[in-house]
Write a protein that holds these residues in place. Structure first.
Motif, PDB file in Angstrom:
ATOM      1  N   GLY A 193       0.830  -1.203   0.000  1.00 18.74           N
ATOM      2  CA  GLY A 193       0.000   0.000   0.000  1.00 18.74           C
ATOM      3  C   GLY A 193       0.861   1.248   0.000  1.00 18.74           C
ATOM      4  O   GLY A 193       2.022   1.219   0.439  1.00 18.74           O
ATOM      5  N   ILE A 250      -2.223  -2.448   3.288  1.00 17.12           N
ATOM      6  CA  ILE A 250      -3.475  -2.055   2.635  1.00 17.12           C
ATOM      7  C   ILE A 250      -3.954  -3.209   1.746  1.00 17.12           C
ATOM      8  O   ILE A 250      -3.150  -3.828   1.053  1.00 17.12           O
ATOM      9  CB  ILE A 250      -3.263  -0.796   1.755  1.00 17.12           C
ATOM     10  N   ASP A 282      -7.674  -5.003  -0.501  1.00 17.46           N
ATOM     11  CA  ASP A 282      -8.967  -4.696  -1.126  1.00 17.46           C
ATOM     12  C   ASP A 282     -10.147  -5.209  -0.308  1.00 17.46           C
ATOM     13  O   ASP A 282     -11.277  -5.170  -0.786  1.00 17.46           O
ATOM     14  CB  ASP A 282      -9.013  -5.242  -2.556  1.00 17.46           C
ATOM     15  N   CYS A 340     -11.578  -1.152  -0.019  1.00 15.59           N
ATOM     16  CA  CYS A 340     -10.302  -0.874   0.637  1.00 15.59           C
ATOM     17  C   CYS A 340     -10.376  -1.274   2.108  1.00 15.59           C
ATOM     18  O   CYS A 340     -11.404  -1.060   2.773  1.00 15.59           O
ATOM     19  CB  CYS A 340      -9.896   0.587   0.500  1.00 15.59           C
ATOM     20  N   VAL A 376      -3.712  -2.213  -4.044  1.00 17.89           N
ATOM     21  CA  VAL A 376      -5.070  -1.690  -4.257  1.00 17.89           C
ATOM     22  C   VAL A 376      -5.003  -0.569  -5.295  1.00 17.89           C
ATOM     23  O   VAL A 376      -4.040   0.191  -5.341  1.00 17.89           O
ATOM     24  CB  VAL A 376      -5.645  -1.173  -2.918  1.00 17.89           C
ATOM     25  N   VAL A 383      -8.452   4.381  -5.479  1.00 18.72           N
ATOM     26  CA  VAL A 383      -9.148   3.895  -4.278  1.00 18.72           C
ATOM     27  C   VAL A 383      -8.331   4.234  -3.020  1.00 18.72           C
ATOM     28  O   VAL A 383      -8.887   4.651  -1.994  1.00 18.72           O
ATOM     29  CB  VAL A 383      -9.411   2.375  -4.386  1.00 18.72           C
ATOM     30  N   GLN A 384      -7.021   4.102  -3.118  1.00 22.86           N
ATOM     31  CA  GLN A 384      -6.186   4.445  -1.958  1.00 22.86           C
ATOM     32  C   GLN A 384      -6.249   5.943  -1.669  1.00 22.86           C
ATOM     33  O   GLN A 384      -6.208   6.368  -0.512  1.00 22.86           O
ATOM     34  CB  GLN A 384      -4.736   3.999  -2.180  1.00 22.86           C
ATOM     35  N   ALA A 396      -9.443   6.491   0.152  1.00 24.26           N
ATOM     36  CA  ALA A 396      -9.328   6.066   1.551  1.00 24.26           C
ATOM     37  C   ALA A 396      -8.553   7.105   2.361  1.00 24.26           C
ATOM     38  O   ALA A 396      -8.895   7.405   3.512  1.00 24.26           O
ATOM     39  CB  ALA A 396      -8.641   4.709   1.630  1.00 24.26           C
ATOM     40  N   SER A 398     -13.468  -3.107  -7.447  1.00 27.97           N
ATOM     41  CA  SER A 398     -14.026  -1.767  -7.289  1.00 27.97           C
ATOM     42  C   SER A 398     -14.923  -1.405  -8.485  1.00 27.97           C
ATOM     43  O   SER A 398     -14.531  -1.582  -9.641  1.00 27.97           O
ATOM     44  CB  SER A 398     -12.857  -0.774  -7.186  1.00 27.97           C
TER      45      SER A 398
END
Lengths: 406, 406
Positions: A77, A104, A106, A257, A293, A297-298, A301, B294
């Protein structure tokens, strides 16, 4: 001849939520005019927080330009996210967790499912009952159980959570090596206080056992005596791994996530008793079988930890907890015993009959989908789970329908 | 006592790409002024196609509104994406693959790594040599090998791909149960023609073996006699599973989307010889341990199949293949033997010395990062891999530097 892993054939024929989906589909086909209210599967309904939406749009624009494009990220991550997590979820609460102890992923489903790969096939596994089915099924697939009989798999140690023990299982009366705990609990919504959790940590320390602590519902905790992390307990870092998720915290069930905390001092042992770092093993597992991930998306988050993100997440949690309160009050006023709903989006209701029968009753008479407790294990029989993940309007309508039929 | 899976301890101490990263980091620290050109790890450099960017922005806006918000999606992937894949990647080419035979995932690395979970520990596994390390390492973790000695794991059957056999391994001279094949090959860039692939399918049919066919680089195929899918071969659906990815096709290495095709007629067997559907087992595995990709990422992948998406993807592939051509020509003109680069982004170069020494030589003398062939297995010793995933300018500069030192 290519031979199958026959452990898969021990699995009960259908996964809980697939069975529910099948029954609901059939009912809806036969009753196309009924507006079904789904209070079964714990899926969020509120949109992603605006801070996350904004961060994701920005990240996607980065992916559109050669100079800012991101290819493979670190399997563990991005540091920008791990630093925020370490700071705001742990260090801020005086828990000494470093960014490089955070992985990190999914989803907490994947992590709780995959983590058992690090262990010997011969370990004794303790799982809650009722239980999130992933803990059990992944150990069945790995060959750590015998056949399924009378609602339980042979060789697993079941930690019964019942009305009698206030849904807090007793310590095992025998040696176990791997212990799954989930608080606030799925499915019961029960919570654990610091003193009780300390007893589990002490048990693990004494027995060289490991606790896999699933804290996916941590964000719903309101009361100060309930620990948000197992690492609030002294010495837990030696014997515990913690799973968290943005799914329920910030509405990421479709965005995907989560993260897992594997402290550097946490170990398991070889047959000869030599300690082996679980952090190294998990890093090796993840860098071999996982590729990180999605970058946007990270970034989404990360936005959960921005000032706007924190406010928006809190509003969503409050919204769901208000639903939970309404459900709990309604059910209790109808004379049912229940638990959860105060520091958890789930309400666990004693239905005083077979739980699949009660599932069918609620579906057919009120068009309400619940989760039958039996699907979570033997101790779930006689219970159903209702979820507060829904619109206020739907919950109000559902409670009215329930009042009409009960 | 919590005991580790000691199979993990058999793994060579460091994963190939981590070792490369370590050496590069050290060199850069010691030589801060050298502009390093990374031609090692196969990571794309061009931004996401505009069609994908647009689709992702739209999907994120859907996530911002209660009425269009998406929570948990189907574990197997959204039908909108599976339908496009079935139509454009298979049915259009007269390959009869249905949408429900396709499983969307977050990476071919994960899928090729996880698929072995479906099989007995006692099966005999055949892997290419040189090999994408994931095939090997995941079987080591699962306990299907002995110790690592002289560059190979005991109990694995290695399919040597050498200059002598034109980088197309011979059929095994003994019974094997699970066969990993990868064409266009990673790392060699070699391709397989239909007749040769037919022989592998026939071997699998005769021996009740299963082929795991990694077609992650399929989009680079230019010549008409090279199959894009193993399912172009008659009867392959009975004995093969295919892995594909958007990573190299459409630049999704940081966005994460891939898929696996498990035909309904594909089986493995119990100890007693009873056939078991692999489609059912994989569905059970995925719905237990995975929670889908996702939603915005799946929408981005769908856009790969739009008219704009197809054009944009084709442009990117052409761009990389032009780089590959330049590399191949340069290297060949310098008198080196090499393969790949015509239907693949990789060029596999015989370096006539220890491959890590040549790695260090290129890094230290030219600031170029390659992948040492030894990292891919015993047959990779004496080779390096160069990747065409880079800007035209970087590749030109790198080739100039190589010409200067060789």
């Amino acid at each position: 001849m290519i031979k199958v892993n026959e452990n898969f054939l021990k699995l009960k024929s259908s996964y809980l939520f697939s069975e529910i989906a099948k029954r609901v589909k059939k009912f809806q086909e036969q009753n196309p005019n009924v507006s079904i209210i789904k209070m079964g599967i714990g899926d969020v309904t509120l949109p992603l927080p605006p801070a996350c939406i904004k961060a994701m749009h920005c990240a996607i624009d980065e992916m559109a330009d050669t100079s800012t494009f991101k290819g493979y990220g670190p399997e563990q991550g991005y540091l920008f996210l791990r630093e925020k997590i370490a700071k705001f979820d742990f260090q801020k609460n005086n828990i000494d967790i470093e960014p490089d102890e955070i992985f990190i992923s999914d989803g907490a489903k994947c992590d709780t499912g995959n983590f058992q790969e690090l262990f010997s096939q011969t370990i004794k596994v303790a799982v809650p009952d009722p239980v999130y089915p992933v803990y059990v099924d992944t150990n069945v697939m790995a060959g750590r159980t015998g056949e399924f009989k009378n609602g339980q798999y042979k060789n697993l140690f079941y930690l019964s959570s019942t009305k009698q023990n206030n849904y807090l299982p007793d310590l095992p009366n025998q040696k176990v090596d791997l212990i799954y705990l989930c608080f606030p609990n799925n499915p019961t919504g029960a919570t654990i206080d610091r003193n009780t959790l300390q007893k589990w940590v002490d048990f693990a320390l004494e027995n060289k056992a490991l606790i896999l602590f699933d804290a996916a519902y941590e964000a719903f905790i309101q009361e100060p005596n309930i620990p948000h992390s197992i690492f609030e307990i002294p010495n837990a870092k030696k014997v515990a791994v913690e799973f968290r998720s943005f799914s329920k915290t910030a509405g990421f069930t479709g965005t995907r996530c989560a993260f897992t905390v594997v402290p550097k001092e946490c170990v398991a042992y070889t047959e000869n008793g030599k300690p082996v770092s679980l952090h190294s093993l998990w890093l090796r597992r993840q860098s071999t079988k996982f590729n990180g991930v999605s970058y946007p998306v990270q970034r989404a988050a990360e936005a959960v930890y921005s000032p706007e993100g924190k406010t928006e997440v809190k509003q969503n949690i409050t919204y769901y907890l208000n639903n939970a309160k309404l459900i709990k009050n309604t059910i209790q006023n109808l004379g049912f015993h229940c638990v959860g709903g105060e520091n958890s989006p789930y309400i666990w209701i004693e239905c005083k009959q077979n739980s699949w029968d009660f599932f069918d009753f609620l579906l057919e008479k009120a068009g309400i989908v619940c989760t039958p407790g039996e699907g979570f294990g033997k101790c779930g029989e006689g219970y159903i789970r209702l979820s507060a993940f829904n619109s206020k309007e739907n919950v109000e309508e559902a409670m009215q329908r329930i009042k009409n039929i009960l």
